[in-house]
Design a protein around this motif. Structure first.
Motif, mmCIF file in Angstrom:
data_model
loop_
_atom_site.group_PDB
_atom_site.id
_atom_site.type_symbol
_atom_site.label_atom_id
_atom_site.label_comp_id
_atom_site.label_asym_id
_atom_site.label_seq_id
_atom_site.Cartn_x
_atom_site.Cartn_y
_atom_site.Cartn_z
ATOM 1 N N UNK A 47 -68.519 -25.973 128.957
ATOM 2 C CA UNK A 47 -69.860 -26.333 129.392
ATOM 3 C C UNK A 47 -70.841 -25.204 129.065
ATOM 4 N N UNK A 48 -70.408 -23.961 129.272
ATOM 5 C CA UNK A 48 -71.288 -22.837 128.955
ATOM 6 C C UNK A 48 -71.539 -22.753 127.448
ATOM 7 N N UNK A 49 -70.505 -23.045 126.647
ATOM 8 C CA UNK A 49 -70.702 -23.073 125.205
ATOM 9 C C UNK A 49 -71.727 -24.131 124.810
ATOM 10 N N UNK B 186 -75.048 -15.171 116.885
ATOM 11 C CA UNK B 186 -74.959 -16.022 115.693
ATOM 12 C C UNK B 186 -73.506 -16.338 115.360
ATOM 13 N N UNK B 187 -72.641 -15.321 115.521
ATOM 14 C CA UNK B 187 -71.218 -15.547 115.253
ATOM 15 C C UNK B 187 -70.644 -16.555 116.250
ATOM 16 N N UNK B 188 -70.962 -16.370 117.527
ATOM 17 C CA UNK B 188 -70.454 -17.294 118.537
ATOM 18 C C UNK B 188 -71.025 -18.690 118.332
ATOM 19 N N UNK B 189 -72.281 -18.785 117.924
ATOM 20 C CA UNK B 189 -72.913 -20.091 117.690
ATOM 21 C C UNK B 189 -72.132 -20.900 116.655
ATOM 22 N N UNK B 190 -71.740 -20.237 115.549
ATOM 23 C CA UNK B 190 -70.976 -20.938 114.520
ATOM 24 C C UNK B 190 -69.640 -21.426 115.041
ATOM 25 N N UNK B 191 -68.930 -20.560 115.784
ATOM 26 C CA UNK B 191 -67.634 -20.958 116.340
ATOM 27 C C UNK B 191 -67.795 -22.048 117.403
ATOM 28 N N UNK B 192 -68.835 -21.914 118.227
ATOM 29 C CA UNK B 192 -69.039 -22.884 119.302
ATOM 30 C C UNK B 192 -69.294 -24.277 118.754
ATOM 31 N N UNK B 193 -70.050 -24.362 117.652
ATOM 32 C CA UNK B 193 -70.290 -25.674 117.036
ATOM 33 C C UNK B 193 -68.977 -26.332 116.632
ATOM 34 N N UNK C 43 -65.935 -25.662 117.830
ATOM 35 C CA UNK C 43 -65.128 -25.956 119.018
ATOM 36 C C UNK C 43 -65.597 -27.235 119.686
ATOM 37 N N UNK C 44 -66.898 -27.371 119.882
ATOM 38 C CA UNK C 44 -67.441 -28.554 120.544
ATOM 39 C C UNK C 44 -67.220 -29.807 119.700
ATOM 40 N N UNK D 75 -71.011 -27.344 99.967
ATOM 41 C CA UNK D 75 -69.876 -26.454 100.201
ATOM 42 C C UNK D 75 -70.104 -25.592 101.444
ATOM 43 N N UNK D 76 -71.347 -25.183 101.691
ATOM 44 C CA UNK D 76 -71.649 -24.415 102.905
ATOM 45 C C UNK D 76 -71.423 -25.261 104.150
ATOM 46 N N UNK D 77 -71.810 -26.540 104.092
ATOM 47 C CA UNK D 77 -71.613 -27.427 105.228
ATOM 48 C C UNK D 77 -70.130 -27.638 105.513
ATOM 49 N N UNK D 78 -69.333 -27.772 104.456
ATOM 50 C CA UNK D 78 -67.884 -27.912 104.627
ATOM 51 C C UNK D 78 -67.308 -26.632 105.216
ATOM 52 N N UNK D 79 -67.736 -25.501 104.705
ATOM 53 C CA UNK D 79 -67.229 -24.209 105.172
ATOM 54 C C UNK D 79 -67.533 -23.994 106.653
ATOM 55 N N UNK D 80 -68.709 -24.474 107.083
ATOM 56 C CA UNK D 80 -69.131 -24.293 108.480
ATOM 57 C C UNK D 80 -68.600 -25.381 109.402
ATOM 58 N N UNK D 81 -67.835 -26.323 108.857
ATOM 59 C CA UNK D 81 -67.269 -27.379 109.690
ATOM 60 C C UNK D 81 -68.237 -28.476 110.046
#
Length: 312
Positions: free
Chosen positions: A4-6, A62-69, A71-72, A134-140
């Motif tokens: 929820x916090x993410x 910014x790093x957490x934002x990418x991972x959080x996207x 994960x969610x 390719x950037x969109x694929x890389x970022x999930x």
């Protein structure tokens, strides 16, 4: 970290305002601030910088934002997969198809096949340039993409070669047409309209010219298919395109196309996916359909049902 916090953190970064994010999330602003402060305490990093103009993420944020996207997104897909257990496939699948390539011709067959076989799958098609895909694929943010590339290994991505398209010079009817098969050296004095240098096809053209000690005479750089067609129709000059797009341009205006030889230039079309994020079950089904469709195309490199990926 609490999911929820993410979710709260991602929404604040997306909106850039604590007040507006609180309204969207239906939570009091002090409570939202407390949740984000707790998150910062958990990761022992400052994640957000609050200014008079809004809220922006720190480098750690910014790093957490990418991972959080990611994960969610995976959590959402897990819920969809569990709800769909025992029933037909369902869920969203994002597929990129690079414009001006043979990939564009896959759109309608893909839509028809997915609708017939997996009506519960919501297919999202994105037609934009290969570097963006390719950037969109890389970022999930995209499951699969069909684009020109794969000649060079890219960290975070895998490429499966699909087919190769030869390059053609395309010019207006107002210009004398070269022979049906034209040596590249004869194009050295021709006014050319090409894509930007980072484009895969443009790189191949530049490398081929350099290999014979010449450079293309580029008078403008255009990445819009409609604008490029208008340029050819107006007789302003010529361009160099893969065969599929060359046929499209010639069919849309009075123009000619000639295959380039000495050297022959071939653009590799590849299926791109992440090398670390597993495909969801619906995405895997879409991948299998894509490979099936490509296997039926002239010049296909897909043999049978071989769906293994390799970095090339």
């Amino acid at each position: 970290m609490n999911l929820r916090r993410l979710k709260y953190f991602v929404k604040v970064v997306d909106i850039g305002s604590m007040t507006q994010a609180a309204d969207v999330l239906h939570i009091a602003q002090p409570a939202l601030s407390q949740q984000l402060a707790t998150l910062e305490g958990e990761v022992r990093q400052q994640l957000l910088v609050r200014t008079k103009r809004g809220v922006t993420p720190t480098e750690a944020g910014k790093v957490l934002y990418g991972h959080a996207q990611l994960i969610l997104r995976q959590c959402d897909q897990a819920r969809v997969d569990m709800d769909a257990a025992g029933r037909g496939l369902s869920g969203a699948v994002a597929v990129g198809l690079a414009p001006g390539t043979a990939a564009a011709g896959l759109a309608l067959p893909l839509l028809r096949t997915v609708r017939a076989r997996h009506p519960g799958v919501l297919l999202y098609l994105n037609e934009t340039y290969g570097s963006t895909l390719s950037e969109l694929v890389m970022n999930g943010r995209m499951d699969l993409a069909v684009l020109y590339g794969g000649r060079v290994a890219v960290h975070g991505l895998q490429f499966l070669p699909l087919l190769k398209e030869q390059l053609f010079v395309v010019g207006p009817a107002s210009l004398p047409a070269p022979p049906e098969h034209v040596p590249l050296r004869l194009l050295g004095e021709m006014d050319l309209y090409l894509a930007r240098p980072y484009n895969v096809v443009r790189k191949m053209v530049d490398e081929a010219f350099a290999g014979i000690g010449l450079a293309p005479r580029v008078v403008a750089e255009i990445e819009s298919a409609s604008t490029l067609t208008a340029v050819i129709a107006d007789g302003l000059g010529a361009t160099i395109l893969p065969e599929s797009m060359a046929r499209t341009v010639v069919g849309a205006c009075k123009a000619w196309q000639c295959r380039i030889i000495e050297p022959v230039i071939e653009a590799p079309l590849a299926l791109c996916q992440s090398d670390h994020l597993p495909l969801t079950e619906p995405a895997q089904a879409i991948k299998e359909i894509l490979l099936e469709l490509v296997a039926a195309l002239p010049g296909s490199l897909i043999a049978g049902d071989d769906t293994r990926l390799s970095v090339s």
